[in-house]
Scaffold this active site. Structure first.
Site, mmCIF file in Angstrom:
data_model
loop_
_atom_site.group_PDB
_atom_site.id
_atom_site.type_symbol
_atom_site.label_atom_id
_atom_site.label_comp_id
_atom_site.label_asym_id
_atom_site.label_seq_id
_atom_site.Cartn_x
_atom_site.Cartn_y
_atom_site.Cartn_z
ATOM 1 N N ASP A 283 -10.257 -4.855 4.950
ATOM 2 C CA ASP A 283 -10.405 -6.282 4.648
ATOM 3 C C ASP A 283 -9.431 -7.107 5.485
ATOM 4 O O ASP A 283 -9.788 -8.175 6.005
ATOM 5 C CB ASP A 283 -10.136 -6.541 3.168
ATOM 6 C CG ASP A 283 -11.268 -6.050 2.276
ATOM 7 O OD1 ASP A 283 -12.354 -5.740 2.820
ATOM 8 O OD2 ASP A 283 -11.067 -5.966 1.050
ATOM 9 N N GLU A 284 -8.210 -6.623 5.620
ATOM 10 C CA GLU A 284 -7.222 -7.350 6.408
ATOM 11 C C GLU A 284 -7.688 -7.520 7.847
ATOM 12 O O GLU A 284 -7.584 -8.604 8.434
ATOM 13 C CB GLU A 284 -5.890 -6.604 6.372
ATOM 14 C CG GLU A 284 -4.755 -7.305 7.097
ATOM 15 C CD GLU A 284 -3.459 -6.537 7.054
ATOM 16 O OE1 GLU A 284 -2.488 -6.985 7.698
ATOM 17 O OE2 GLU A 284 -3.395 -5.491 6.373
ATOM 18 N N GLY A 285 -8.234 -6.461 8.430
ATOM 19 C CA GLY A 285 -8.744 -6.553 9.798
ATOM 20 C C GLY A 285 -9.936 -7.479 9.908
ATOM 21 O O GLY A 285 -10.032 -8.277 10.847
ATOM 22 N N ARG B 222 0.845 -1.206 0.000
ATOM 23 C CA ARG B 222 0.000 0.000 0.000
ATOM 24 C C ARG B 222 0.874 1.247 0.000
ATOM 25 O O ARG B 222 0.595 2.220 -0.708
ATOM 26 C CB ARG B 222 -0.917 -0.004 1.222
ATOM 27 C CG ARG B 222 -1.991 -1.071 1.217
ATOM 28 C CD ARG B 222 -2.861 -1.009 2.470
ATOM 29 N NE ARG B 222 -3.336 -2.347 2.798
ATOM 30 C CZ ARG B 222 -3.345 -2.881 4.012
ATOM 31 N NH1 ARG B 222 -2.916 -2.174 5.049
ATOM 32 N NH2 ARG B 222 -3.793 -4.088 4.208
#
Length: 631
Positions: A269-271, A227
């Protein structure tokens, strides 16, 4: 061996005939008792036998024979005169041959019964095996977690059948660690990003059955490191991803959508995927969160997640209310037939590595960009060297993300060369370190447009409650401080250990055990940073909600990361492999009934055979009318 009757004869005064008595002991349907017949003097024993059967009105069978009283066998071709039957009365004994005895064991009904039994047993065993046989429906998936500091590959598998469209997945074997740093480090050698994955891709090819390769989807999720690279150098970011996609595409796995299957995933999304992993492993998907106005319990049916990586950090949980939640912090997912509404937020640049870089940049700025810099957050006696380019060429320091996160970017003088080296001298001063962290790394006084429901930097966050899993760097810090004997850490113990660490000089610190010696200079800072983000940032109360944080590396032996949650969520989009039986249930039931009938038929044949074993000749005699006469 054929036997014959005993013979005694009495001559009747007639020169051309003999009157002979034959004694029979045969069963019903054969000549019975004592039979007297007249035969010519020139007759043979066969002629005598035929006359007896004619008088008894039964067919003459090959099994009939004659023998003398003393048991001597009489050949049927023997003349009666040779047996001294002239001028005196003889008594004949009429018996069967051994043919009848052999039929006791070898009649056709025994054979037919055995054949029926074999058909019944063989048929039932065969159809049961065919019906219960299930083709191997295990499905696999491969996923790369491309983090800011390293990349790991995981293999997951699940049965073809899913529960309400969601797979019940498990990790298949240990993760494969990719050699080298994260793929974002290949900005100046983009082709190397794909090549770095080869060893783990070969491992996946070997570990997954070859007949499953074409149906096995493969993914790569790049996180905060990529990112940041995308913000700093979009062209290099795209080339790194293309290198990765090209390498993965050369393997036999299912990779039909390269841009979707190998991509940079956003922080929310990762969380959320980490949350799915934690709750899936602990079996807490039957969730009933507290309603508005109800004081939440300290332990609820779901757990939140706190993930502290190298470049970003996430917090995710089911809030006690969703009213007024901004869309960007709202994550909806459908798992196992139930909808879940999550709060999740990812803070880019707040991972421990980027936070450390930001701290160093602040120290240099406070020192007015002189080369010798005081560092209260590192141990006394330690000098850390870092170039200007390494420190300030980051979006987290001087880009727009710095403005968004910290309210301002650090502006460096134009005349400073990128190769200028700064020397950071440790001072072991926890009080000054904490002031730097709270004043420069967190904007705790930022206006909150959500009626006071914010964390830091004016970011919306509902109040925390219940249990949370603290993973990644949260766990590693507690491990370094020797606080992982239990997964819950008393805040007072943590605070005391942090202060003790920050009071040590470098000679003491470098003797401490750690799996990451390169982090030793900054462990004091990290402990203060974790304290600040959890207590001052997220709002965990040291006397209450802090007690609900469980610092873990794994849960029930499974790595507590986002990849498993990604696969579980993704499985909703993957086709289900139904169990196809080789024969239908209707056909199976029909064949079972058919072969049971063969068992019944076998029983009937054996019963008939047993009856004929007791009366062996009965079923072999067929009555025939007459044999003619000898006279």
């Amino acid at each position: 061996m054929e036997t014959s009757p005993n013979i005694q004869g009495e001559e009747m005064g007639q020169e051309d005939t003999l009157s002979i008595s034959v004694l029979s002991g045969l069963p019903e349907g054969c000549p019975q008792g004592s039979l007297t017949v007249k035969v010519p003097r020139t007759a043979s024993a066969r002629d005598l036998l035929r006359m007896v059967c004619t008088k008894a009105q039964v067919p003459m069978l090959p099994s009939y024979g004659l023998q003398t009283i003393d048991g001597a066998v009489i050949s049927l071709d023997t003349d009666l005169v040779q047996l001294h039957c002239v001028q005196k009365k003889e008594i004949l004994m009429w018996i069967t041959t051994d043919h009848g005895a052999s039929n006791k064991c070898c009649n056709a009904f025994w054979f037919m019964g055995i054949i029926s039994l074999l058909i019944a047993i063989g048929g039932l065993v065969t159809i049961i095996c065919l019906y219960t046989y299930e083709e191997d429906k295990v499905q696999y998936a491969v996923i790369f977690d491309a983090g800011s500091t390293h990349t790991s590959m995981y293999i997951y598998k699940w049965e073809g059948e899913k529960i309400n469209c969601t797979a019940v997945a498990i990790q298949d074997g240990a993760k494969c660690k990719v050699h080298g740093r994260g793929i974002s480090s290949y900005a100046n050698n983009t082709a190397g990003a794909g090549k770095s994955l080869v060893d783990c891709l070969n491992s996946a090819t070997d570990r997954i059955p070859s007949d499953k390769h074409g149906a096995t989807p493969i993914y790569m999720g790049a996180t905060a490191g990529m990112r940041l690279l995308r913000k700093q150098n979009p062209k290099a970011s795209d080339e790194v991803l293309e290198s990765v996609r090209s390498t993965i595409g050369g393997y036999p796995f299912k990779f039909g959508e390269p841009e979707r299957q190998a991509r940079i995933i956003n922080g929310s999304d990762e969380g959320a995927f980490s949350w799915i992993t934690s709750n899936y492993i602990t079996g807490t998907f039957d969730v009933h969160p507290p309603t508005d106005g109800v004081v939440p319990k300290l332990i609820v049916s779901s757990v939140g997640t706190l993930d502290l990586g190298g470049a970003s950090t996430q917090i995710t949980f089911i809030p006690n209310r969703t009213r007024g939640m901004p869309e960007k912090e709202h994550f909806l997912t459908d798992l196992y037939g139930t909808n879940y509404s999550l709060y999740t937020h990812s803070y880019l640049c707040y991972g421990v590595n980027e936070a450390t870089r930001r701290l160093q940049a602040v120290l240099v700025e406070v020192a007015n960009f002189t080369t010798n810099v005081s560092s209260p957050c590192s141990p006394k006696g330690l000098v850390v060297n870092i170039t200007h380019g390494q420190l300030f060429n980051s979006p987290c320091i001087s880009g727009e993300d710095a403005v968004l996160n910290y309210g301002r970017a650090i502006v460096t003088p134009d005349h400073i060369d990128q190769e200028v080296v700064y020397y950071l001298h440790g001072e072991s001063n926890a009080t000054e370190c904490r002031a730097l962290v709270t004043d420069f790394l967190f904007n705790l006084s930022a206006p909150c447009p959500y009626n006071g429901s914010c964390s830091f930097n004016g970011v919306f966050q509902p109040p925390v409650f219940g249990d949370f899993y603290g993973i990644s760097s949260y766990y590693y810090m507690m491990e370094f401080l020797n606080l992982t004997e239990s997964d819950t850490v008393n805040y007072t113990d943590f605070s005391t250990a942090s202060q003790s660490l920050c009071a040590k000089d470098w000679q003491e610190v470098k003797q401490m055990k750690t799996g990451a010696p390169q982090n030793l200079p900054w462990y004091c800072f990290e402990s203060i940073y974790i304290d600040t983000i959890l207590v001052d940032g997220y709002g965990f109360d040291p006397n209450s909600t802090w007690k609900g944080i469980h610092f873990v590396k794994s849960i029930s032996g499974v790595d507590a990361g986002w990849t498993l949650g990604f696969i579980i969520n993704e499985s909703n989009q993957l086709p289900t492999s139904p169990v196809d039986r080789m024969i239908s249930t209707v056909l199976f039931a029909f064949l079972v009934c058919l072969f049971i009938c063969f068992f019944f038929l076998c029983f009937c044949f054996f019963r008939i055979a047993r009856r004929h074993w007791k009366s062996p000749n009965r079923s072999f005699y067929t009555k025939r009318q007459g044999y003619g006469t000898l006279l």
